[in-house]
Write an enzyme that holds these catalytic residues in place. Structure first.
Site, PDB file in Angstrom:
ATOM      1  N   ARG A  22       0.840  -1.222   0.000  1.00 61.24           N
ATOM      2  CA  ARG A  22       0.000   0.000   0.000  1.00 61.24           C
ATOM      3  C   ARG A  22       0.868   1.263   0.000  1.00 61.24           C
ATOM      4  O   ARG A  22       0.511   2.286  -0.576  1.00 61.24           O
ATOM      5  CB  ARG A  22      -0.912   0.034   1.221  1.00 61.24           C
ATOM      6  CG  ARG A  22      -1.774  -1.186   1.419  1.00 61.24           C
ATOM      7  CD  ARG A  22      -2.568  -1.558   0.158  1.00 61.24           C
ATOM      8  NE  ARG A  22      -3.530  -2.615   0.421  1.00 61.24           N
ATOM      9  CZ  ARG A  22      -3.284  -3.924   0.300  1.00 61.24           C
ATOM     10  NH1 ARG A  22      -2.084  -4.351  -0.082  1.00 61.24           N
ATOM     11  NH2 ARG A  22      -4.228  -4.813   0.568  1.00 61.24           N
ATOM     12  N   ALA A  49       5.783   9.628  24.547  1.00 68.62           N
ATOM     13  CA  ALA A  49       4.598   9.583  23.684  1.00 68.62           C
ATOM     14  C   ALA A  49       4.957   9.880  22.232  1.00 68.62           C
ATOM     15  O   ALA A  49       4.478   9.218  21.316  1.00 68.62           O
ATOM     16  CB  ALA A  49       3.569  10.587  24.177  1.00 68.62           C
ATOM     17  N   ASP A  70      16.462   6.423  25.285  1.00 66.53           N
ATOM     18  CA  ASP A  70      15.627   7.034  26.324  1.00 66.53           C
ATOM     19  C   ASP A  70      16.211   6.662  27.686  1.00 66.53           C
ATOM     20  O   ASP A  70      16.774   5.594  27.863  1.00 66.53           O
ATOM     21  CB  ASP A  70      14.190   6.531  26.211  1.00 66.53           C
ATOM     22  CG  ASP A  70      13.230   7.331  27.069  1.00 66.53           C
ATOM     23  OD1 ASP A  70      12.541   8.211  26.515  1.00 66.53           O
ATOM     24  OD2 ASP A  70      13.165   7.099  28.292  1.00 66.53           O
ATOM     25  N   LYS A  96      11.974   2.319  28.996  1.00 69.35           N
ATOM     26  CA  LYS A  96      11.138   2.529  27.807  1.00 69.35           C
ATOM     27  C   LYS A  96      11.799   2.020  26.528  1.00 69.35           C
ATOM     28  O   LYS A  96      11.154   1.405  25.693  1.00 69.35           O
ATOM     29  CB  LYS A  96      10.827   4.018  27.649  1.00 69.35           C
ATOM     30  CG  LYS A  96       9.803   4.509  28.638  1.00 69.35           C
ATOM     31  CD  LYS A  96       9.444   5.956  28.361  1.00 69.35           C
ATOM     32  CE  LYS A  96       8.427   6.416  29.391  1.00 69.35           C
ATOM     33  NZ  LYS A  96       8.077   7.826  29.236  1.00 69.35           N
ATOM     34  N   ASP A 140      12.207  15.587  25.945  1.00 66.55           N
ATOM     35  CA  ASP A 140      11.197  16.201  26.812  1.00 66.55           C
ATOM     36  C   ASP A 140      11.688  17.511  27.431  1.00 66.55           C
ATOM     37  O   ASP A 140      11.064  18.016  28.354  1.00 66.55           O
ATOM     38  CB  ASP A 140      10.767  15.214  27.912  1.00 66.55           C
ATOM     39  CG  ASP A 140      11.912  14.821  28.825  1.00 66.55           C
ATOM     40  OD1 ASP A 140      13.057  15.275  28.583  1.00 66.55           O
ATOM     41  OD2 ASP A 140      11.667  14.066  29.784  1.00 66.55           O
ATOM     42  N   CYS A 184      17.735  29.416  16.170  1.00 64.24           N
ATOM     43  CA  CYS A 184      17.175  30.526  15.380  1.00 64.24           C
ATOM     44  C   CYS A 184      15.747  30.797  15.830  1.00 64.24           C
ATOM     45  O   CYS A 184      15.317  31.948  15.907  1.00 64.24           O
ATOM     46  CB  CYS A 184      17.092  30.168  13.899  1.00 64.24           C
ATOM     47  SG  CYS A 184      18.631  29.997  13.018  1.00 64.24           S
ATOM     48  N   CYS A 198       4.541  18.482  30.360  1.00 66.11           N
ATOM     49  CA  CYS A 198       3.391  17.568  30.408  1.00 66.11           C
ATOM     50  C   CYS A 198       3.017  17.241  31.850  1.00 66.11           C
ATOM     51  O   CYS A 198       1.891  16.859  32.139  1.00 66.11           O
ATOM     52  CB  CYS A 198       3.703  16.297  29.634  1.00 66.11           C
ATOM     53  SG  CYS A 198       3.883  16.608  27.868  1.00 66.11           S
TER      54      CYS A 198
HETATM   55 ZN   LIG Z   1      20.373  28.793  13.754  1.00 65.40          ZN
END
Ligand SMILES: [Zn+2]
Length: 354
Positions: A22, A49, A70, A96, A140, A184, A198
Site C-alpha cells: 500500500r 509519547a 531514552d 522505555k 522532553d 534561530c 506535560c
Molecule cells: Zn540557527
C-alpha cells in the site's frame, strides 16, 4: 549503557513482498522510495509519547534501522498516551527503550531495531547521530534539544524537532546550513519554569499522536527521497481547538544565529544544566546556566498532582518518593534520593521545564 537488539526474531522474517504494497502504491513513495526507506538509518531521541509513536510508524514503514534512546522507565501515567507500552511493562519496571525495542522488533523483524537506555547529553550525543541519515527529536526538555541542535549542525545531520504539551504541539524539520535551526527559532534556553511541561500542564493522547504522525510523515518524505528543502515548514496544531498553522522557515533569521552563522556550539561545548553529586548526602544539585525567577505559587499549583508541595518566599519543596526536591527562586535545585545525575535531571525537567 544497556542495549537490546533481539536478533532471535530476525531469522523468522516473513516475506516482505506484500508488506509495503500500500505504501509502494502511494505515488510519492513508489518502489524507488521504498527501497530508499529500507536503506535508511533513523535515530529517535526519546521514547515517550512522541518517540514511541514515531518509532512505531518508522518501523512499520520498513525503515532500514531504528535506534531508540531514552533514559526513563515505563510508568502507569504513561499508558494514557504511549501506545507502545502496556501494564506488564509497568509491572516489570522496564526501561522505555527496551520495552519499545522488543515490541518494535515483533512488529517488523526485517528492521534492525536497537533500544538504548541512556541520558542524551553533550558527552554522548555526537556518537549517537554520527551514522544517522535522519534524527527525530522526541525529547522532553529544551536543554537537551539545544545540545542536539548543536550536534546536528556540527555534523550536518538532518533532524526533525517535535514537542507537545496539553492539546498543542509543533513539528519543524531542520536541514543544517539550509533552514533555520532550533536556536534561530527559540533564541536560546528558556529560563527555568517559563515553559509548560506535560507534568504541569497535562497532555492528551490525540495531541502527541498527531504530532508524532506529522513528524513521521516528514521523516518518510526525507528518507524516501521526496526532498524539497524550500517546502519545509514549521507546523503547529492544537487538536482540541482544531487550530492548524504552517509557518514558512525564512533563512534570514540564520544570519543572527551563533550556530548557523558562526558555527559556535555553546550547548554542546558547555553545560546548560550543571549537575553536582553531593557525596554522602544521596543528593544531586542542579544549576541552570540561565537564572530564572520562579513564581512558587504558580509552580506549586502546577505540580500539586506530582507530590506533596510546600513553599515560602525563598524556596519550594516537592516530595515525590523516593525523591525530594528543594527548588530555589533562580531555578537551582537539590534533589535528594539519588546520586545519579541523569535521574536527577529527569525529575527536575518534569517539574521545572527549560
Ligand atoms: Zn540557527
Amino acid at each position: 549503557m544497556p542495549s537490546i537488539r533481539p536478533s532471535n526474531v530476525r531469522c523468522k522474517s516473513l516475506p516482505n513482498d506484500d508488506r509495503y504494497s500500500r505504501q509502494i502504491r502511494f505515488k510519492p513513495i513508489g518502489a524507488k522510495g521504498q527501497s530508499r526507506i529500507s536503506a535508511a538509518r533513523v535515530v529517535v531521541m526519546g521514547a515517550g509519547a512522541l518517540g514511541s509513536t514515531a518509532a512505531e510508524l518508522m518501523v512499520r514503514a520498513g525503515t532500514g534501522s531504528v535506534k531508540l534512546i531514552d533514559r526513563d522507565f515505563v510508568e502507569l501515567s504513561n499508558l494514557q498516551r504511549q501506545s507502545l507500552y502496556d501494564e506488564e511493562d509497568v509491572r516489570q519496571n522496564l526501561p522505555k527503550s527496551i520495552a519499545a525495542a522488543s515490541k518494535l522488533q515483533r512488529i517488523n523483524s526485517a528492521v534492525r531495531v536497537e533500544g538504548i537506555v541512556d541520558d542524551v547529553n553533550p558527552g554522548n550525543v555526537e556518537d549517537y547521530i554520527q551514522d544517522a541519515d535522519l534524527v527525530l527529536d522526541a525529547l522532553d526538555n529544551f536543554e537537551t534539544r539545544l545540545v542536539l541542535n548543536d550536534a546536528c549542525a556540527k555534523h550536518k545531520r538532518v533532524w526533525i524537532h517535535s514537542a507537545a504539551v496539553g492539546s498543542y504541539g509543533v513539528v519543524m524539520p531542520i536541514v543544517p546550513g539550509q533552514t533555520p535551526c532550533l536556536k534561530c527559532m527559540i533564541g536560546g534556553l528558556p529560563a527555568p519554569g517559563t515553559s509548560p511541561t506535560c507534568e504541569t500542564e497535562g497532555v492528551i493522547g490525540p495531541a502527541t499522536h498527531v504530532i508524532a504522525s506529522i513528524q513521521a510523515a516528514e521523516a518518510l518524505k526525507w528518507i524516501s527521497g521526496d526532498r524539497r528543502v524550500e517546502d519545509l515548514q514549521l507546523v503547529t496544531i492544537d487538536i482540541w481547538e482544531q487550530r492548524f498553522q504552517k509557518l514558512a522557515l525564512h533563512s534570514e533569521v540564520m544570519r543572527d544565529c551563533a550556530v548557523c552563522n558562526e558555527g559556535r556550539f555553546e550547548y554542546l561545548d558547555g553545560e546548560p544544566l550543571r549537575t553536582v553529586v553531593l557525596c554522602g548526602r544521596n543528593a544531586v544539585q542542579l544549576i541552570p546556566s540561565v537564572k530564572g525567577d520562579l513564581d512558587f505559587a504558580e509552580v506549586s499549583r502546577a505540580v500539586a498532582g506530582i507530590g506533596e508541595v510546600q513553599h515560602n518566599e525563598f524556596l519550594m519543596k516537592c516530595s515525590s518518593p523516593p525523591f525530594e526536591m528543594t527548588l530555589f527562586k533562580d531555578g537551582r535545585a537539590i534533589i535528594k534520593g539519588t546520586e545519579d545525575a541523569a535521574t536527577a535531571r529527569s525529575f527536575y525537567s518534569k517539574i521545572v521545564s527549560m
